[in-house]
Scaffold this motif. Sequence first.
Motif, PDB file in Angstrom:
ATOM      1  N   LYS A  63       0.805  -1.222   0.000  1.00 18.55           N
ATOM      2  CA  LYS A  63       0.000   0.000   0.000  1.00 18.55           C
ATOM      3  C   LYS A  63       0.835   1.267   0.000  1.00 18.55           C
ATOM      4  O   LYS A  63       0.303   2.356  -0.007  1.00 18.55           O
ATOM      5  N   CYS A  64       2.137   1.137   0.051  1.00 19.93           N
ATOM      6  CA  CYS A  64       2.993   2.314   0.125  1.00 19.93           C
ATOM      7  C   CYS A  64       3.158   2.930  -1.256  1.00 19.93           C
ATOM      8  O   CYS A  64       3.692   2.310  -2.164  1.00 19.93           O
ATOM      9  N   ASP A  65       2.663   4.135  -1.396  1.00 18.71           N
ATOM     10  CA  ASP A  65       2.793   4.846  -2.664  1.00 18.71           C
ATOM     11  C   ASP A  65       3.530   6.170  -2.464  1.00 18.71           C
ATOM     12  O   ASP A  65       3.349   7.121  -3.210  1.00 18.71           O
ATOM     13  N   CYS A  66       4.376   6.193  -1.448  1.00 18.49           N
ATOM     14  CA  CYS A  66       5.110   7.403  -1.114  1.00 18.49           C
ATOM     15  C   CYS A  66       6.195   7.675  -2.161  1.00 18.49           C
ATOM     16  O   CYS A  66       6.931   6.773  -2.570  1.00 18.49           O
ATOM     17  N   ALA A  67       6.321   8.926  -2.557  1.00 23.27           N
ATOM     18  CA  ALA A  67       7.295   9.309  -3.587  1.00 23.27           C
ATOM     19  C   ALA A  67       8.738   9.170  -3.111  1.00 23.27           C
ATOM     20  O   ALA A  67       9.642   9.004  -3.927  1.00 23.27           O
ATOM     21  N   VAL A  68       8.966   9.224  -1.799  1.00 19.44           N
ATOM     22  CA  VAL A  68      10.327   9.106  -1.275  1.00 19.44           C
ATOM     23  C   VAL A  68      10.570   7.759  -0.600  1.00 19.44           C
ATOM     24  O   VAL A  68      11.504   7.608   0.186  1.00 19.44           O
ATOM     25  N   GLY A  69       9.729   6.793  -0.901  1.00 16.07           N
ATOM     26  CA  GLY A  69       9.814   5.480  -0.259  1.00 16.07           C
ATOM     27  C   GLY A  69      11.173   4.835  -0.330  1.00 16.07           C
ATOM     28  O   GLY A  69      11.652   4.256   0.654  1.00 16.07           O
ATOM     29  N   SER A  70      11.841   4.941  -1.458  1.00 17.40           N
ATOM     30  CA  SER A  70      13.135   4.278  -1.611  1.00 17.40           C
ATOM     31  C   SER A  70      14.250   4.964  -0.818  1.00 17.40           C
ATOM     32  O   SER A  70      15.264   4.351  -0.514  1.00 17.40           O
ATOM     33  N   SER A  71      14.073   6.225  -0.456  1.00 19.99           N
ATOM     34  CA  SER A  71      15.109   6.940   0.304  1.00 19.99           C
ATOM     35  C   SER A  71      14.593   7.448   1.653  1.00 19.99           C
ATOM     36  O   SER A  71      15.191   8.347   2.246  1.00 19.99           O
ATOM     37  N   CYS A  72      13.526   6.872   2.121  1.00 22.24           N
ATOM     38  CA  CYS A  72      12.889   7.325   3.373  1.00 22.24           C
ATOM     39  C   CYS A  72      13.823   7.119   4.563  1.00 22.24           C
ATOM     40  O   CYS A  72      14.409   6.053   4.727  1.00 22.24           O
ATOM     41  N   ASN A  73      13.941   8.134   5.396  1.00 24.11           N
ATOM     42  CA  ASN A  73      14.805   8.030   6.569  1.00 24.11           C
ATOM     43  C   ASN A  73      14.011   7.895   7.878  1.00 24.11           C
ATOM     44  O   ASN A  73      14.598   7.929   8.946  1.00 24.11           O
TER      45      ASN A  73
END
Length: 113
Positions: A63-73
């Motif tokens: 369900k994660c559709d966050c634009a910064v998901g791959s670099s989320c801190n």
Amino acid sequence: YNIPFDVMSKVMQKLTSKGILKSEKGAHGGYYINCDLMTVSMLKLYEDVMGAMPITKCLDNTKCDCAVGSSCNVISPMIQFYDQLHQFFKNIKVGELLKAQRPEEQIIKMNLI
């Protein structure tokens, strides 16, 4: 407690289907506790009524559709927070909370329907 009948009825039905309560029909019927509440965690009670305890959509990769998901801190701290919160509710037993009440407040038989 001023809980709407429909809401209470659905909760009681869910808890009956999970084996926490027993339903008896008739003039002297009602809902009865059907298990040892010292073995039922608050987490189980919550999940039986509401489903899985969510914190954020990021914890569910589908369900994660966050634009910064791959670099989320913040996802790592959120996962740690969720795990600790999950464990906290898993360690609290419903029976322990009821034991903390005065005897006249304990719910043993609930004649709601």
